[in-house]
Design a protein around this motif. Structure first.
Motif, PDB file in Angstrom:
ATOM      1  N   TYR A  24      -9.668  -8.588  -3.691  1.00 45.64           N
ATOM      2  CA  TYR A  24      -9.799  -8.983  -2.288  1.00 45.64           C
ATOM      3  C   TYR A  24     -10.824 -10.106  -2.078  1.00 45.64           C
ATOM      4  O   TYR A  24     -11.015 -10.551  -0.935  1.00 45.64           O
ATOM      5  CB  TYR A  24     -10.173  -7.768  -1.428  1.00 45.64           C
ATOM      6  CG  TYR A  24      -9.060  -6.756  -1.327  1.00 45.64           C
ATOM      7  CD1 TYR A  24      -8.155  -6.771  -0.274  1.00 45.64           C
ATOM      8  CD2 TYR A  24      -8.902  -5.770  -2.306  1.00 45.64           C
ATOM      9  CE1 TYR A  24      -7.128  -5.841  -0.182  1.00 45.64           C
ATOM     10  CE2 TYR A  24      -7.876  -4.834  -2.228  1.00 45.64           C
ATOM     11  CZ  TYR A  24      -6.992  -4.867  -1.166  1.00 45.64           C
ATOM     12  OH  TYR A  24      -5.972  -3.951  -1.084  1.00 45.64           O
ATOM     13  N   GLY A  25     -11.471 -10.524  -3.142  1.00 48.50           N
ATOM     14  CA  GLY A  25     -12.438 -11.606  -3.013  1.00 48.50           C
ATOM     15  C   GLY A  25     -13.738 -11.180  -2.356  1.00 48.50           C
ATOM     16  O   GLY A  25     -14.432 -11.995  -1.746  1.00 48.50           O
ATOM     17  N   PHE A  26     -14.085  -9.890  -2.478  1.00 51.97           N
ATOM     18  CA  PHE A  26     -15.337  -9.404  -1.899  1.00 51.97           C
ATOM     19  C   PHE A  26     -16.500  -9.658  -2.847  1.00 51.97           C
ATOM     20  O   PHE A  26     -16.314  -9.850  -4.056  1.00 51.97           O
ATOM     21  CB  PHE A  26     -15.243  -7.894  -1.615  1.00 51.97           C
ATOM     22  CG  PHE A  26     -14.229  -7.518  -0.564  1.00 51.97           C
ATOM     23  CD1 PHE A  26     -13.804  -8.432   0.385  1.00 51.97           C
ATOM     24  CD2 PHE A  26     -13.693  -6.236  -0.521  1.00 51.97           C
ATOM     25  CE1 PHE A  26     -12.874  -8.087   1.360  1.00 51.97           C
ATOM     26  CE2 PHE A  26     -12.765  -5.871   0.446  1.00 51.97           C
ATOM     27  CZ  PHE A  26     -12.354  -6.805   1.382  1.00 51.97           C
ATOM     28  N   LEU A  87      -5.046  -3.827   4.928  1.00 47.68           N
ATOM     29  CA  LEU A  87      -5.442  -5.212   4.660  1.00 47.68           C
ATOM     30  C   LEU A  87      -4.785  -5.690   3.373  1.00 47.68           C
ATOM     31  O   LEU A  87      -4.622  -4.923   2.417  1.00 47.68           O
ATOM     32  CB  LEU A  87      -6.963  -5.309   4.536  1.00 47.68           C
ATOM     33  CG  LEU A  87      -7.750  -4.875   5.783  1.00 47.68           C
ATOM     34  CD1 LEU A  87      -9.231  -4.792   5.480  1.00 47.68           C
ATOM     35  CD2 LEU A  87      -7.494  -5.831   6.941  1.00 47.68           C
ATOM     36  N   LYS A  88      -4.420  -6.965   3.333  1.00 47.66           N
ATOM     37  CA  LYS A  88      -3.772  -7.537   2.163  1.00 47.66           C
ATOM     38  C   LYS A  88      -4.800  -8.124   1.203  1.00 47.66           C
ATOM     39  O   LYS A  88      -5.852  -8.622   1.619  1.00 47.66           O
ATOM     40  CB  LYS A  88      -2.783  -8.622   2.593  1.00 47.66           C
ATOM     41  CG  LYS A  88      -1.609  -8.085   3.391  1.00 47.66           C
ATOM     42  CD  LYS A  88      -0.647  -9.201   3.778  1.00 47.66           C
ATOM     43  CE  LYS A  88       0.538  -8.653   4.561  1.00 47.66           C
ATOM     44  NZ  LYS A  88       1.484  -9.718   4.957  1.00 47.66           N
ATOM     45  N   ASP A  89      -4.472  -8.080  -0.093  1.00 48.70           N
ATOM     46  CA  ASP A  89      -5.354  -8.681  -1.082  1.00 48.70           C
ATOM     47  C   ASP A  89      -5.091 -10.181  -1.174  1.00 48.70           C
ATOM     48  O   ASP A  89      -4.317 -10.745  -0.378  1.00 48.70           O
ATOM     49  CB  ASP A  89      -5.206  -7.981  -2.446  1.00 48.70           C
ATOM     50  CG  ASP A  89      -3.815  -8.173  -3.068  1.00 48.70           C
ATOM     51  OD1 ASP A  89      -3.066  -9.069  -2.629  1.00 48.70           O
ATOM     52  OD2 ASP A  89      -3.483  -7.429  -4.015  1.00 48.70           O
ATOM     53  N   ILE A  95      -0.620  -2.642  -1.261  1.00 43.70           N
ATOM     54  CA  ILE A  95      -0.724  -1.418  -2.061  1.00 43.70           C
ATOM     55  C   ILE A  95      -1.163  -1.767  -3.480  1.00 43.70           C
ATOM     56  O   ILE A  95      -0.594  -2.660  -4.114  1.00 43.70           O
ATOM     57  CB  ILE A  95       0.624  -0.671  -2.095  1.00 43.70           C
ATOM     58  CG1 ILE A  95       1.051  -0.294  -0.669  1.00 43.70           C
ATOM     59  CG2 ILE A  95       0.530   0.580  -2.959  1.00 43.70           C
ATOM     60  CD1 ILE A  95       2.403   0.388  -0.597  1.00 43.70           C
ATOM     61  N   GLN A  96      -2.179  -1.054  -3.946  1.00 39.62           N
ATOM     62  CA  GLN A  96      -2.675  -1.233  -5.310  1.00 39.62           C
ATOM     63  C   GLN A  96      -2.241  -0.036  -6.161  1.00 39.62           C
ATOM     64  O   GLN A  96      -2.171   1.093  -5.664  1.00 39.62           O
ATOM     65  CB  GLN A  96      -4.207  -1.342  -5.331  1.00 39.62           C
ATOM     66  CG  GLN A  96      -4.780  -2.346  -4.342  1.00 39.62           C
ATOM     67  CD  GLN A  96      -4.282  -3.758  -4.591  1.00 39.62           C
ATOM     68  OE1 GLN A  96      -3.985  -4.137  -5.724  1.00 39.62           O
ATOM     69  NE2 GLN A  96      -4.178  -4.561  -3.533  1.00 39.62           N
ATOM     70  N   ALA A  97      -1.956  -0.265  -7.435  1.00 38.79           N
ATOM     71  CA  ALA A  97      -1.531   0.800  -8.346  1.00 38.79           C
ATOM     72  C   ALA A  97      -2.595   1.020  -9.414  1.00 38.79           C
ATOM     73  O   ALA A  97      -3.152   0.059  -9.953  1.00 38.79           O
ATOM     74  CB  ALA A  97      -0.195   0.440  -8.988  1.00 38.79           C
ATOM     75  N   PHE A  98      -2.868   2.282  -9.722  1.00 38.80           N
ATOM     76  CA  PHE A  98      -3.875   2.637 -10.718  1.00 38.80           C
ATOM     77  C   PHE A  98      -3.253   3.600 -11.726  1.00 38.80           C
ATOM     78  O   PHE A  98      -2.635   4.598 -11.354  1.00 38.80           O
ATOM     79  CB  PHE A  98      -5.083   3.293 -10.046  1.00 38.80           C
ATOM     80  CG  PHE A  98      -5.763   2.405  -9.044  1.00 38.80           C
ATOM     81  CD1 PHE A  98      -6.776   1.544  -9.431  1.00 38.80           C
ATOM     82  CD2 PHE A  98      -5.364   2.410  -7.708  1.00 38.80           C
ATOM     83  CE1 PHE A  98      -7.396   0.715  -8.506  1.00 38.80           C
ATOM     84  CE2 PHE A  98      -5.982   1.590  -6.775  1.00 38.80           C
ATOM     85  CZ  PHE A  98      -6.999   0.734  -7.178  1.00 38.80           C
ATOM     86  N   LEU A 109      -6.359  -0.512   1.137  1.00 36.03           N
ATOM     87  CA  LEU A 109      -7.591  -0.856   1.824  1.00 36.03           C
ATOM     88  C   LEU A 109      -7.315  -0.934   3.322  1.00 36.03           C
ATOM     89  O   LEU A 109      -6.382  -1.609   3.763  1.00 36.03           O
ATOM     90  CB  LEU A 109      -8.125  -2.200   1.322  1.00 36.03           C
ATOM     91  CG  LEU A 109      -9.495  -2.622   1.874  1.00 36.03           C
ATOM     92  CD1 LEU A 109     -10.603  -1.764   1.264  1.00 36.03           C
ATOM     93  CD2 LEU A 109      -9.759  -4.100   1.595  1.00 36.03           C
ATOM     94  N   PHE A 110      -8.134  -0.236   4.109  1.00 34.31           N
ATOM     95  CA  PHE A 110      -7.973  -0.210   5.564  1.00 34.31           C
ATOM     96  C   PHE A 110      -9.194  -0.803   6.253  1.00 34.31           C
ATOM     97  O   PHE A 110     -10.324  -0.707   5.745  1.00 34.31           O
ATOM     98  CB  PHE A 110      -7.810   1.231   6.060  1.00 34.31           C
ATOM     99  CG  PHE A 110      -6.515   1.884   5.668  1.00 34.31           C
ATOM    100  CD1 PHE A 110      -5.381   1.748   6.452  1.00 34.31           C
ATOM    101  CD2 PHE A 110      -6.428   2.649   4.512  1.00 34.31           C
ATOM    102  CE1 PHE A 110      -4.185   2.358   6.101  1.00 34.31           C
ATOM    103  CE2 PHE A 110      -5.240   3.265   4.147  1.00 34.31           C
ATOM    104  CZ  PHE A 110      -4.114   3.115   4.950  1.00 34.31           C
ATOM    105  N   SER A 111      -8.960  -1.381   7.430  1.00 27.62           N
ATOM    106  CA  SER A 111     -10.073  -1.801   8.265  1.00 27.62           C
ATOM    107  C   SER A 111     -10.877  -0.566   8.665  1.00 27.62           C
ATOM    108  O   SER A 111     -10.333   0.543   8.763  1.00 27.62           O
ATOM    109  CB  SER A 111      -9.567  -2.530   9.514  1.00 27.62           C
ATOM    110  OG  SER A 111      -8.785  -1.657  10.320  1.00 27.62           O
ATOM    111  N   TYR A 112     -12.158  -0.753   8.891  1.00 21.02           N
ATOM    112  CA  TYR A 112     -13.028   0.371   9.242  1.00 21.02           C
ATOM    113  C   TYR A 112     -12.975   0.620  10.745  1.00 21.02           C
ATOM    114  O   TYR A 112     -13.040  -0.317  11.540  1.00 21.02           O
ATOM    115  CB  TYR A 112     -14.464   0.085   8.819  1.00 21.02           C
ATOM    116  CG  TYR A 112     -15.372   1.278   8.967  1.00 21.02           C
ATOM    117  CD1 TYR A 112     -15.425   2.254   7.990  1.00 21.02           C
ATOM    118  CD2 TYR A 112     -16.166   1.428  10.106  1.00 21.02           C
ATOM    119  CE1 TYR A 112     -16.242   3.359   8.127  1.00 21.02           C
ATOM    120  CE2 TYR A 112     -16.990   2.529  10.257  1.00 21.02           C
ATOM    121  CZ  TYR A 112     -17.025   3.494   9.263  1.00 21.02           C
ATOM    122  OH  TYR A 112     -17.833   4.588   9.413  1.00 21.02           O
ATOM    123  N   ALA A 113     -12.847   1.881  11.135  1.00 20.38           N
ATOM    124  CA  ALA A 113     -12.851   2.255  12.551  1.00 20.38           C
ATOM    125  C   ALA A 113     -14.296   2.427  13.002  1.00 20.38           C
ATOM    126  O   ALA A 113     -14.921   3.464  12.728  1.00 20.38           O
ATOM    127  CB  ALA A 113     -12.058   3.540  12.768  1.00 20.38           C
TER     128      ALA A 113
END
Length: 332
Positions: A24-26, A87-89, A95-98, A109-113
């Motif tokens: 996500y470039g964080f 949120l998109k990467d 969706i990410q796979a592990f 990944l979701f925006s924070y409420a």
């Protein structure tokens, strides 16, 4: 090295932080486990931003179901509802796979409420909940997603749960028989309702205060649409009333105070979206069905959820609650 068969892994917060930062470039984020539950929730934050990262379990949600939840949230956000959204990467993926010990697990990944849970809501906050829930229902009524979600009907809410939980009542035959009689009564009452005239669409199905945050300025954000599915929209009003049942049950409110608060909420809801008297009168029955549906959920996810409280004591207590619900709210 062969990995021993595993049913529920817990992914490293440190490793997740590294992957999420890269995708996500964080930068300079911290990551910690927030909830280890039916799925796992992590919080990522730095000095300026916060996010929620949710790891689903295959035993609970298949990839298409996850896509359905995200599709619903995106529609809600695009049409003006205040919801935590995916949120998109950097590559445009949601969706990410592990490759976990038990197999592939998927994360989003979701925006924070922003804000906090408020259990003892003011009239102004109740009005906001009513208005915003009605707005969500305006959007989801008659909506058709391209990805499947579950359906809430008499079978999935009442009949199937009773069949599923029967083995848990071994040695509690009277409790199961008593519960079965009440379920049959509620089933017949609901079957006689003109359900075709009720609002229908996608329900949140867990509209308890733990799933929305109030900010200081009065704004509200809804989250955790994990159980969202197709059904009569009155299901959401019924699940919200569960909060007031519990407030009365634990002597935090009188029944009169609970009913007055719920009427404030209903009046606000009706200013945005029509609600028939038949739908209002059906709330106790849909609320009872809500309890039975989640009884099955607790049973199904006993092992994977580390649900240590599910046992004879829990069952007896829950049956006792359901008897109170019947005595207080349902005309026999």
């Amino acid at each position: 090295m062969n990995i021993f068969p595993t049913q529920y892994s817990l992914l490293s917060a440190k490793a997740l932080k590294d992957v999420i930062e890269q995708k996500y470039g964080f930068h300079e984020m911290s990551c910690r486990l927030l909830i280890h539950n039916v799925s796992d929730t992590y919080i990522l934050e730095n000095e300026t931003s916060r996010y929620i990262f949710k790891i689903y379990r295959d035993a609970h949600r298949k990839p298409d179901e996850i896509k359905g939840e995200l599709e619903l949230l995106n529609v809600l956000r695009e049409r003006g509802a205040s919801v935590s959204h995916p949120l998109k990467d950097l590559e445009g993926e949601e969706i990410q796979a592990f490759n976990a010990a038990e197999g592939t697990r998927y994360g989003v990944l979701f925006s924070y409420a922003d804000g906090e849970v408020v259990a003892d809501m003011t009239d102004g906050q109740l009005e906001r909940v009513g208005t915003e829930m009605a707005k969500i229902h305006q959007i989801t009524a008659n909506l058709e997603l391209s990805h499947p979600r579950g359906e809430f009907n008499l079978n999935t809410m009442l009949t199937l749960p009773m069949k599923t939980i029967k083995p848990a009542f071994k040695g509690l035959d009277k409790e199961y028989a008593d519960l079965g009689e009440v379920v049959n009564l509620v089933f017949k009452k609901m079957e006689q309702m003109d359900l075709a005239s009720f609002g229908y669409g996608y329900c949140h199905y867990d509209f308890l205060p733990k799933n929305f945050h109030f900010q200081e300025d009065g704004n509200i954000t809804f989250f955790d649409f994990d159980f969202a599915g197709k059904g009569h929209l009155v299901n959401d009003l019924a699940s919200f009333y569960v909060h007031y049942f519990l407030q009365v049950l634990f002597n935090r409110l009188t029944q009169e105070e609970a009913d007055r608060a719920f009427q404030v909420f209903l009046a606000s809801y009706r200013k945005v979206r029509p609600l028939s008297s038949a739908e209002v009168n059906a709330i106790p029955y849909f609320g009872f069905a809500w309890w039975i549906f989640y009884f099955k959920f607790h049973y199904d996810h006993f092992e994977d959820w580390s649900n240590f409280f599910f046992g004879p004591k829990f069952i007896k207590e829950r049956v006792g609650w359901l008897k109170k619900w019947m005595d207080w709210y349902i005309v026999k």
